[in-house]
Write an enzyme that holds these catalytic residues in place. Structure first.
Site, PDB file in Angstrom:
ATOM      1  N   CYS A   8      -2.371   6.507 -11.026  1.00 39.64           N
ATOM      2  CA  CYS A   8      -1.016   5.981 -11.056  1.00 39.64           C
ATOM      3  C   CYS A   8      -0.843   5.202 -12.359  1.00 39.64           C
ATOM      4  O   CYS A   8      -1.792   5.037 -13.125  1.00 39.64           O
ATOM      5  CB  CYS A   8      -0.759   5.071  -9.854  1.00 39.64           C
ATOM      6  SG  CYS A   8      -1.745   3.545  -9.889  1.00 39.64           S
ATOM      7  N   HIS A  16      -6.250  -4.725  -9.200  1.00 40.86           N
ATOM      8  CA  HIS A  16      -5.843  -5.336  -7.934  1.00 40.86           C
ATOM      9  C   HIS A  16      -5.361  -6.771  -8.128  1.00 40.86           C
ATOM     10  O   HIS A  16      -4.690  -7.327  -7.261  1.00 40.86           O
ATOM     11  CB  HIS A  16      -7.018  -5.377  -6.946  1.00 40.86           C
ATOM     12  CG  HIS A  16      -7.654  -4.045  -6.730  1.00 40.86           C
ATOM     13  ND1 HIS A  16      -6.951  -2.971  -6.258  1.00 40.86           N
ATOM     14  CD2 HIS A  16      -8.923  -3.611  -6.922  1.00 40.86           C
ATOM     15  CE1 HIS A  16      -7.767  -1.928  -6.166  1.00 40.86           C
ATOM     16  NE2 HIS A  16      -8.957  -2.295  -6.567  1.00 40.86           N
ATOM     17  N   HIS A  22      -8.896  -7.281   1.422  1.00 40.60           N
ATOM     18  CA  HIS A  22      -8.712  -6.572   0.157  1.00 40.60           C
ATOM     19  C   HIS A  22      -8.438  -7.586  -0.955  1.00 40.60           C
ATOM     20  O   HIS A  22      -7.706  -8.555  -0.763  1.00 40.60           O
ATOM     21  CB  HIS A  22      -7.543  -5.591   0.272  1.00 40.60           C
ATOM     22  CG  HIS A  22      -7.478  -4.589  -0.833  1.00 40.60           C
ATOM     23  ND1 HIS A  22      -6.978  -4.891  -2.084  1.00 40.60           N
ATOM     24  CD2 HIS A  22      -7.873  -3.288  -0.888  1.00 40.60           C
ATOM     25  CE1 HIS A  22      -7.052  -3.823  -2.849  1.00 40.60           C
ATOM     26  NE2 HIS A  22      -7.585  -2.832  -2.154  1.00 40.60           N
ATOM     27  N   GLU A  46      -6.547  -7.501  -3.498  1.00 43.89           N
ATOM     28  CA  GLU A  46      -5.131  -7.651  -3.831  1.00 43.89           C
ATOM     29  C   GLU A  46      -4.463  -8.642  -2.884  1.00 43.89           C
ATOM     30  O   GLU A  46      -3.700  -9.511  -3.312  1.00 43.89           O
ATOM     31  CB  GLU A  46      -4.409  -6.308  -3.754  1.00 43.89           C
ATOM     32  CG  GLU A  46      -2.924  -6.418  -4.078  1.00 43.89           C
ATOM     33  CD  GLU A  46      -2.160  -5.115  -3.908  1.00 43.89           C
ATOM     34  OE1 GLU A  46      -0.980  -5.179  -3.519  1.00 43.89           O
ATOM     35  OE2 GLU A  46      -2.752  -4.038  -4.150  1.00 43.89           O
ATOM     36  N   CYS A  70       4.102   0.150  -3.852  1.00 45.05           N
ATOM     37  CA  CYS A  70       4.252   0.804  -5.154  1.00 45.05           C
ATOM     38  C   CYS A  70       4.913   2.166  -4.984  1.00 45.05           C
ATOM     39  O   CYS A  70       4.606   2.911  -4.059  1.00 45.05           O
ATOM     40  CB  CYS A  70       2.871   0.956  -5.804  1.00 45.05           C
ATOM     41  SG  CYS A  70       2.885   1.920  -7.323  1.00 45.05           S
ATOM     42  N   SER A  95      -8.270   1.607  -1.038  1.00 41.24           N
ATOM     43  CA  SER A  95      -7.272   1.460   0.019  1.00 41.24           C
ATOM     44  C   SER A  95      -6.269   2.604   0.019  1.00 41.24           C
ATOM     45  O   SER A  95      -5.969   3.190   1.052  1.00 41.24           O
ATOM     46  CB  SER A  95      -6.527   0.131  -0.151  1.00 41.24           C
ATOM     47  OG  SER A  95      -5.478   0.017   0.777  1.00 41.24           O
ATOM     48  N   SER A 100      -6.766   6.089  -7.921  1.00 42.31           N
ATOM     49  CA  SER A 100      -7.874   5.680  -8.786  1.00 42.31           C
ATOM     50  C   SER A 100      -8.872   6.817  -9.002  1.00 42.31           C
ATOM     51  O   SER A 100     -10.035   6.574  -9.322  1.00 42.31           O
ATOM     52  CB  SER A 100      -8.585   4.464  -8.169  1.00 42.31           C
ATOM     53  OG  SER A 100      -8.972   4.721  -6.838  1.00 42.31           O
TER      54      SER A 100
END
Length: 697
Positions: A21, A82, A131, A133, A203, A232, A274
C-alpha cells in the site's frame, strides 16, 4: 495433452490491489534509499510485518532495535509504518536521536484526531489492543480509552463502563480493521449513543483490498493469501476470504508444496499490504508450474491413447511449464510459428561492420553472404539515424527476411526480433498488470501507436487521456506510461491504456494528499473552474470548492468578480467530508472582515461619511464600510420633527453621520445625522402668570 497456457490464465486470478500500500511502499523505499546512499540505518522494530523483506534489509546492514536508547552511534533510526507510542517520540527528541518518522500518514491522522480531544473525552478504538498501531493511538489519548475487536466487546464496554452517561465520546479504528466488523460496530454506536463522534479511519487501501478479496473469493474455489502471519491486514484478508472459499495463508512460494492445488478449478490470489511484489510473482510462477506438472502427470497416467515416448512427454511438460511461467509461448515457439509462412526465415547472429544513413552491414556467423539491415527494419521506434540504435562491433540477433543469391546478400531484420521478444514482455506485463513506458511513435485513425519493448501497442483515443475534441498530436514523440489491457497472441497485437495509469497515479496522489489535510490548514492552490455558486481550486491533485459566500466579505453576483481561472490563491480548509472525499475551502481573510475593521477603526462616537442606500418609513440605511450598513432612525435624522425620511434623503446622498451604537453579536450599527448638526437653541415660553407656568410644568 491439455492446453496449459490457457489453463493457467483461466484457473489463477490475481487481485488487482495485491501488494504494497502507499504507506508501506513509502517506508520501505525510504529505508532502501538511505542504504543505497551509504547511511547506517536501524529500524525501531521490524519496518513492516514481512520476514522476507526484513531479512533482506538485515543482509544489507539494517539493524533492528527495540528501544531508542539502543540506537548505535552514527545510525539513523526509522520509525516504522505502524507508528510508536508518544513517549518514544518524546524520548527521541529529548535524546537528540537522528530519526526519520516513516509512520503511515493515515496513522498519523488518527494520532492527531485523538490528541486534539479534551481531557474528559472517552476514546473507543476498534482494533487489536496488542498491535503496535493501537498502542500508539492510545498513547495520544488524553482521557480514558477502550479497545474492542468486535461488536460483542463493544457492547460489553458500553454497558460495564456506563459510557452512555459520558458527555464526550469519540470512536476511531485501527487502519487495518475489518471493514465488515466496523460497519456492525458503527451501527451499534449510532443507535445506542447518538452523540458519539465517529471517525472512519480504516485506510482506503485496506478497505479496497478487503472488498476486492471478498468479491474474488465468491468467484473462486480456493484463495491463496500471501503475507506475514503477524500482519494484521493479511490476517483480515484471510478472514474475509474464508467466509466464501477454502483459504490458505502462506508467506513464501515454498509453502505451496503442502497444498494440492489440482483439487480446485479456479484459484484466487491476493496479498497483504506489506507483501513485496517479488514474493507475489514467485508464488504465481510456482503455482503455474505446480498445477501444470501435476495435471500433466494425471493426464499421462489416465490416458491410454498417449503415443508419445516418456522422453517426448517430459520435454513437452517442461516447455508447457516454462511457457506458463512466462505468461506466453517461448521465444523459440514464437519464431517457429512465424517461420511457417516463410521457410527461408531463420534466426542468425551478426556483428555490425559498417553503418550508412540508409543501411547497416553485418558479418553473419557461418554465412558467406553479406548481411544488410534496411533502415526501416532497424527499430519499431521512430529514429532519424541508425547510430541511435546500433554501433560498429555490436553483436545482434537478427531474422533472415530474404536470401538474395543473385546479389549475394542476406536481407535481415532487427525490428522483427525485437518485436518477438518484446511481445513476450508485453504479454507478461498484461498478466502482471504492470506499468510500461514507451514512446508515441505515430498518430493513427482512432488512436496512437506506442512503441515499448520493441513492440507496437495501440492506444485508442478514448484511453489516451487527451480530452475529447483535442488533437492527439500533443502526444507525438512524447514518452508515456501505460498498461496493457488486451493482447491477441495469434495476431501478436496489443491494446493499451495511458488513461488507466494516469487515473491510478492521481488516485494514489489524492490518497497521499488526503492523509495530510486537516481542517483549518492554509494551502496554496490554482483556480480550476468557476460556476455561478463558487470556484473550484486544485490544491495539488484534488479539487476543493470555495462557495461564493466564502470568496468575499462583500456581496458579489459571480466568483469572477474576485478570482479568475488560473489564479494562484491561498485558501483555508473549512471542512473535510471523509466519506465523500469532498473539500470545502474558504478564501476570505479575517483581517479583511469589515466588522473587524469597524471594531478597530470606527469606535462608538466616530464621525464619518456614509452613503444612503435604502429608505424605509422608520429611517434610512447608510453604507459606512463595504459590507456594513448602519441605520439612521427617523428620530436621529434631524432635531426637528419630520414626517418621513424621504423628506430629507434620497438614495445616493452622501451624508455625515455619527456612530452612536454597535451590536457586534447581531451585526447592527446605529447612526445619527442630527448629532453632527448644530443643535438649535431651546425656545423659552413666556407665560401670563405663575399659575399658567405651573400648569406647563
Amino acid at each position: 495433452m491439455a492446453d496449459h497456457g490457457s489453463f493457467n490464465s483461466e484457473r489463477i486470478r490475481l487481485a488487482k490491489t495485491a501488494g504494497f500500500c502507499f504507506g508501506v511502499d513509502r517506508a520501505v523505499n525510504l529505508v532502501y534509499e538511505l542504504v543505497e546512499k551509504g547511511e547506517k540505518v536501524c529500524t525501531l522494530g521490524p519496518i513492516i510485518h514481512n520476514s522476507q523483506l526484513v531479512s533482506d534489509l538485515e543482509q544489507k546492514g539494517v539493524k533492528i532495535i527495540e528501544n531508542i536508547s539502543d540506537c548505535p552511534d552514527r545510525y539513523k533510526v526509522i520509525i516504522r509504518t505502524h507508528g510508536v507510542e508518544k513517549s518514544v517520540i518524546d524520548d527521541a527528541d529529548s535524546g537528540n536521536v537522528d530519526y526519520v518518522n516513516a509512520t503511515c500518514p493515515f496513522v498519523l491522522k488518527i494520532h492527531k484526531i485523538v490528541s486534539e480531544q479534551e481531557s474528559g473525552t472517552v476514546t473507543l478504538i476498534a482494533g487489536d489492543e496488542n498491535h503496535p498501531e493501537v498502542r500508539g493511538i492510545r498513547s495520544y489519548c488524553k482521557g480514558e480509552s477502550f479497545v474492542f475487536k468486535n461488536e460483542e466487546e463493544l457492547n460489553k464496554i458500553l454497558v460495564d463502563n456506563k459510557l452512555g452517561e459520558k458527555k464526550s465520546l469519540i470512536c476511531v479504528s485501527q487502519t487495518t480493521f475489518s471493514l465488515k466488523e466496523w460497519k456492525k460496530c458503527e451501527k451499534i454506536l449510532k443507535k445506542v449513543y447518538t452523540n458519539c463522534r465517529i471517525y472512519s479511519t480504516i485506510c482506503n487501501a485496506t478497505a479496497d483490498r478487503q472488498e476486492e478479496a471478498a468479491a474474488l473469493s465468491k468467484e473462486t474455489d480456493a484463495m491463496i493469501v500471501i503475507g506475514g502471519r503477524h500482519s494484521s491486514n493479511t490476517c483480515k484478508l484471510k478472514d474475509v476470504c474464508s467466509l466464501n472459499a477454502d483459504t490458505y495463508l502462506i508467506e513464501t512460494a515454498d509453502e505451496l508444496k503442502n497444498i494440492n492445488l489440482t483439487n480446485y478449478r479456479v484459484i484466487g490470489v491476493t496479498a497483504g499490504a506489506s507483501t513485496p511484489s517479488v514474493i507475489i510473482k514467485e508464488v504465481l510462477k510456482t503455482m503455474s508450474e505446480e498445477i501444470i506438472e501435476k495435471e500433466v502427470e494425471t493426464t499421462s497416467a489416465e490416458t491410454e491413447e498417449v503415443v508419445e515416448t516418456a522422453e517426448t512427454a517430459d520435454k513437452a511438460a517442461k516447455a508447457a511449464v516454462k511457457a506458463s511461467a512466462d505468461g506466453e509461448a517461448t521465444f523459440e515457439e514464437m519464431l517457429e510459428e512465424s517461420f511457417r509462412a516463410d521457410e527461408t526465415s531463420k534466426e542468425v547472429v551478426g556483428t555490425v561492420v559498417n553503418i550508412t544513413p540508409t543501411e547497416v552491414f553485418v558479418d553473419v556467423a557461418g554465412r558467406k553472404q553479406t548481411g544488410v539491415i534496411a533502415f526501416e527494419d532497424l527499430s519499431s521506434a521512430p529514429i532519424s539515424d541508425p547510430n541511435e540504435v546500433v554501433a560498429i562491433g555490436d553483436e545482434l540477433t537478427l531474422l533472415i527476411m530474404k536470401t538474395d543469391d543473385s546479389e549475394g546478400v542476406l536481407k535481415l531484420s532487427k525490428k522483427k526480433v525485437d518485436e518477438y521478444k518484446g511481445f513476450k514482455d508485453i504479454v507478461a506485463a498484461k498478466e502482471e498488470d504492470a506499468i510500461l513506458e514507451g514512446k508515441v511513435a505515430s498518430i493513427v485513425k482512432g488512436g496512437v501507436i506506442v512503441v515499448a519493448k520493441g513492440s507496437r501497442v495501440f492506444v485508442p483515443a478514448s484511453l489516451t487521456g487527451v480530452p475529447r475534441g483535442q488533437e492527439l498530436d500533443v502526444l507525438k514523440d512524447t514518452t508515456v506510461r501505460f498498461k496493457v489491457i488486451e493482447v491477441n497472441p495469434d495476431r501478436r497485437s496489443a491494446k493499451g491504456s495511458i488513461k488507466v495509469v494516469a487515473n491510478e497515479e492521481r488516485k494514489a496522489q489524492r490518497e497521499a494528499l488526503w492523509a495530510t489535510l486537516e481542517e483549518g490548514q492554509k494551502i496554496t492552490g490554482t483556480v480550476k473552474s468557476l460556476t455561478s455558486y463558487g470556484a473550484f481550486v486544485d490544491i495539488g491533485g484534488m479539487d476543493g470548492m470555495v462557495h461564493i459566500s466564502e470568496l468575499s466579505w462583500n456581496r458579489i453576483k459571480h466568483p469572477s468578480e474576485v478570482v479568475n481561472v488560473g489564479d494562484a490563491v491561498e485558501v483555508t480548509i473549512k471542512k473535510l467530508d471523509d466519506e465523500n472525499k469532498k473539500i470545502s475551502l474558504g478564501f476570505k481573510k479575517i483581517e479583511d472582515n469589515p466588522w473587524e475593521i469597524l471594531k478597530r477603526d470606527y469606535p462608538v462616537g466616530t464621525v464619518c461619511n456614509a452613503k444612503i442606500v435604502s429608505i424605509a418609513s422608520f429611517g434610512a440605511f447608510a453604507n459606512i464600510l463595504p459590507g456594513i450598513d448602519g441605520l439612521i432612525h427617523i428620530s436621529q435624522i434631524a432635531w426637528e420633527r419630520i414626517k418621513t425620511p424621504a423628506d430629507v434623503f434620497e438614495i445616493g446622498d452622501e451624508v455625515e453621520v455619527k456612530i452612536i451604537d454597535i451590536d457586534f453579536d447581531k451585526k447592527r450599527v446605529s447612526l445619527s445625522r442630527k448629532e453632527v448638526l448644530e443643535k438649535p437653541e431651546e425656545t423659552i415660553a413666556i407665560y401670563e402668570d405663575d399659575d399658567e407656568a405651573e400648569d406647563a410644568e
